[in-house]
Design a protein around this motif. Structure first.
Motif, PDB file in Angstrom:
ATOM      1  N   PHE A 293       0.855  -1.182   0.000  1.00  0.00           N
ATOM      2  CA  PHE A 293       0.000   0.000   0.000  1.00  0.00           C
ATOM      3  C   PHE A 293       0.893   1.234   0.000  1.00  0.00           C
ATOM      4  CE2 PHE A 293       0.656  -1.193   4.401  1.00  0.00           C
ATOM      5  CZ  PHE A 293       0.836  -0.002   5.095  1.00  0.00           C
ATOM      6  N   THR A 294       0.386   2.345  -0.518  1.00  0.00           N
ATOM      7  CA  THR A 294       1.196   3.550  -0.677  1.00  0.00           C
ATOM      8  C   THR A 294       0.995   4.555   0.450  1.00  0.00           C
ATOM      9  OG1 THR A 294      -0.543   4.506  -2.078  1.00  0.00           O
ATOM     10  CG2 THR A 294       1.246   3.339  -3.193  1.00  0.00           C
ATOM     11  N   GLU A 295      -0.105   4.442   1.200  1.00  0.00           N
ATOM     12  CA  GLU A 295      -0.359   5.378   2.280  1.00  0.00           C
ATOM     13  C   GLU A 295       0.554   5.087   3.471  1.00  0.00           C
ATOM     14  OE1 GLU A 295      -2.459   3.397   0.813  1.00  0.00           O
ATOM     15  OE2 GLU A 295      -4.341   4.377   0.262  1.00  0.00           O
ATOM     16  N   GLU A 296       0.635   6.022   4.409  1.00  0.00           N
ATOM     17  CA  GLU A 296       1.424   5.789   5.619  1.00  0.00           C
ATOM     18  C   GLU A 296       0.794   4.709   6.469  1.00  0.00           C
ATOM     19  OE1 GLU A 296       3.153   8.286   9.489  1.00  0.00           O
ATOM     20  OE2 GLU A 296       2.559   9.343   7.673  1.00  0.00           O
ATOM     21  N   SER A 297      -0.537   4.702   6.527  1.00  0.00           N
ATOM     22  CA  SER A 297      -1.271   3.638   7.210  1.00  0.00           C
ATOM     23  C   SER A 297      -2.653   3.548   6.574  1.00  0.00           C
ATOM     24  CB  SER A 297      -1.400   3.914   8.719  1.00  0.00           C
ATOM     25  OG  SER A 297      -2.219   5.055   8.953  1.00  0.00           O
ATOM     26  N   ILE A 298      -3.307   2.385   6.736  1.00  0.00           N
ATOM     27  CA  ILE A 298      -4.668   2.205   6.232  1.00  0.00           C
ATOM     28  C   ILE A 298      -5.511   1.585   7.335  1.00  0.00           C
ATOM     29  CG2 ILE A 298      -3.948   1.965   3.829  1.00  0.00           C
ATOM     30  CD1 ILE A 298      -4.204  -1.048   4.118  1.00  0.00           C
ATOM     31  N   SER A 299      -6.828   1.641   7.182  1.00  0.00           N
ATOM     32  CA  SER A 299      -7.704   1.057   8.192  1.00  0.00           C
ATOM     33  C   SER A 299      -7.739  -0.463   8.042  1.00  0.00           C
ATOM     34  CB  SER A 299      -9.124   1.620   8.066  1.00  0.00           C
ATOM     35  OG  SER A 299      -9.770   1.078   6.918  1.00  0.00           O
ATOM     36  N   LEU A 300      -8.151  -1.130   9.097  1.00  0.00           N
ATOM     37  CA  LEU A 300      -8.265  -2.590   9.054  1.00  0.00           C
ATOM     38  C   LEU A 300      -9.297  -3.012   8.012  1.00  0.00           C
ATOM     39  CD1 LEU A 300      -7.626  -5.396  10.086  1.00  0.00           C
ATOM     40  CD2 LEU A 300      -9.203  -5.014  11.988  1.00  0.00           C
ATOM     41  N   LEU A 301     -10.385  -2.268   7.886  1.00  0.00           N
ATOM     42  CA  LEU A 301     -11.395  -2.599   6.880  1.00  0.00           C
ATOM     43  C   LEU A 301     -10.836  -2.420   5.465  1.00  0.00           C
ATOM     44  CD1 LEU A 301     -14.651  -1.080   8.440  1.00  0.00           C
ATOM     45  CD2 LEU A 301     -13.872  -3.465   8.452  1.00  0.00           C
ATOM     46  N   ASP A 302      -9.989  -1.418   5.279  1.00  0.00           N
ATOM     47  CA  ASP A 302      -9.314  -1.259   3.983  1.00  0.00           C
ATOM     48  C   ASP A 302      -8.479  -2.500   3.668  1.00  0.00           C
ATOM     49  OD1 ASP A 302     -10.285   1.255   3.373  1.00  0.00           O
ATOM     50  OD2 ASP A 302      -8.636   2.303   4.348  1.00  0.00           O
ATOM     51  N   ALA A 303      -7.729  -2.968   4.678  1.00  0.00           N
ATOM     52  CA  ALA A 303      -6.866  -4.137   4.481  1.00  0.00           C
ATOM     53  C   ALA A 303      -7.683  -5.364   4.119  1.00  0.00           C
ATOM     54  CB  ALA A 303      -6.053  -4.394   5.749  1.00  0.00           C
ATOM     55  N   ILE A 304      -8.805  -5.557   4.799  1.00  0.00           N
ATOM     56  CA  ILE A 304      -9.672  -6.701   4.505  1.00  0.00           C
ATOM     57  C   ILE A 304     -10.259  -6.572   3.105  1.00  0.00           C
ATOM     58  CG2 ILE A 304     -11.850  -7.817   5.157  1.00  0.00           C
ATOM     59  CD1 ILE A 304     -11.145  -7.145   8.073  1.00  0.00           C
ATOM     60  N   GLY A 305     -10.613  -5.344   2.726  1.00  0.00           N
ATOM     61  CA  GLY A 305     -11.133  -5.119   1.382  1.00  0.00           C
ATOM     62  C   GLY A 305     -10.103  -5.438   0.313  1.00  0.00           C
TER      63      GLY A 305
ATOM     64  N   ILE B 288      -3.577  -0.218  10.103  1.00  0.00           N
ATOM     65  CA  ILE B 288      -2.552  -1.121   9.581  1.00  0.00           C
ATOM     66  C   ILE B 288      -1.336  -0.324   9.150  1.00  0.00           C
ATOM     67  CG2 ILE B 288      -2.063  -2.890   7.862  1.00  0.00           C
ATOM     68  CD1 ILE B 288      -4.156  -3.586  10.051  1.00  0.00           C
ATOM     69  N   ARG B 289      -0.178  -0.783   9.626  1.00  0.00           N
ATOM     70  CA  ARG B 289       1.072  -0.100   9.332  1.00  0.00           C
ATOM     71  C   ARG B 289       2.034  -1.060   8.630  1.00  0.00           C
ATOM     72  NH1 ARG B 289       1.788   2.201  15.492  1.00  0.00           N
ATOM     73  NH2 ARG B 289      -0.388   2.852  15.766  1.00  0.00           N
ATOM     74  N   GLN B 290       3.185  -0.532   8.293  1.00  0.00           N
ATOM     75  CA  GLN B 290       4.213  -1.292   7.604  1.00  0.00           C
ATOM     76  C   GLN B 290       4.555  -2.579   8.353  1.00  0.00           C
ATOM     77  OE1 GLN B 290       5.926  -2.142   5.249  1.00  0.00           O
ATOM     78  NE2 GLN B 290       8.086  -1.667   5.286  1.00  0.00           N
TER      79      GLN B 290
END
Length: 255
Positions: A155-167, A211-213
């Motif tokens: 992913f390119t963002e610094e962090s994303i939400s858990l729902l984003d990760a599941i998606g 969610i982070r690196q």
């Protein structure tokens, strides 16, 4: 005949109890309770094995040029190519920049790393008012278990939400336990483990659950999936098998 029929019905009822219920399937069922809740964000910190893009600029490009890696005009600027030419963070948290040599950036945020590099450029008399940009190029997370597309996902963002990760992983399967999704994170030399109940929205305001690196998400299968040895992946399959067996038994009894 009636006794055998009721036995079959009772068996059918017991098997249906093992199927996933609506209460265990729906995400954030109490979402309205957390409407207008305050959002908190935690900045991601640079870790060993991160690959950084560091750009140093000045009003006069010729002055800042020695502090940047040389780039060809025909260079492919894809993320993969930038990773190959980026700065790899050592296990000690250091990167080696032109002229400045070693700079320790481990355990601090990219914004703090920018300020640290800028301070050295000024205090050591190299530049008067430089602009420094630091960005992590190899952000990724790993998601395993009961998702439709498990694997390592960038992913390119610094962090994303858990729902984003599941998606990004194609959503959870029917067999996933949504009340205990595990998030594994390595931070400051320690391994942290979080247990998240996706059926409630209470976790959504917790910045630790973004969610982070290098995060790892584990989604556990339910008992039905485990007990079937993975052969049954969908509750609809169970209903179809039960119905077929019931019809077969009744036909045998009638004959």
């Amino acid at each position: 005949m009636k006794k055998k029929f009721f036995t079959i019905v009772a068996l059918l009822f017991l098997l249906l109890q093992s199927c996933t219920t609506k209460k265990n399937m729906l995400y954030v069922q109490d979402l309205d309770k957390f409407s207008n809740s305050t959002l908190n964000y935690a900045a991601t910190k640079i870790q060993p094995n991160d690959i950084l893009k560091v750009d140093i600029s000045d009003l006069n490009p010729l002055v800042s040029a020695p502090f940047n890696l040389p780039t060809a005009s025909n260079t492919n600027n894809s993320v993969d190519m930038m990773k190959l030419s980026g700065y790899l963070v050592t296990p000690q948290g250091n990167i080696t920049l032109p002229v400045l040599n070693e700079v320790n950036v481990g355990g601090i945020t990219p914004t703090m790393a920018e300020a640290k590099i800028k301070e050295r450029l000024i205090s050591e008399g190299y530049l008067v008012n430089p602009t420094v940009m630091v960005r992590v190029l190899n952000n990724k997370f790993t998601i395993l278990g009961e998702v439709k597309s498990p694997g390592v996902i960038p992913f390119t963002e610094e962090s994303i939400s858990l729902l984003d990760a599941i998606g990004l992983a194609g959503d959870l399967t029917y067999s996933a336990i949504r009340k205990d999704v595990k998030l594994i994170r390595e931070s400051n030399g320690k391994r942290l483990i979080y247990h998240i109940d996706l059926t409630t929205a209470s976790w959504m305001s917790n910045p630790d659950y973004r969610i982070r690196q290098n995060d790892v998400i584990l989604v556990t299968p339910n008992k039905l999936k485990v007990n079937s040895g993975g052969l049954i992946t969908d509750p609809i399959q169970v209903l179809g098998i039960i119905a077929s067996l019931t019809v077969l038994i009744l036909l045998i009894q009638n004959n």
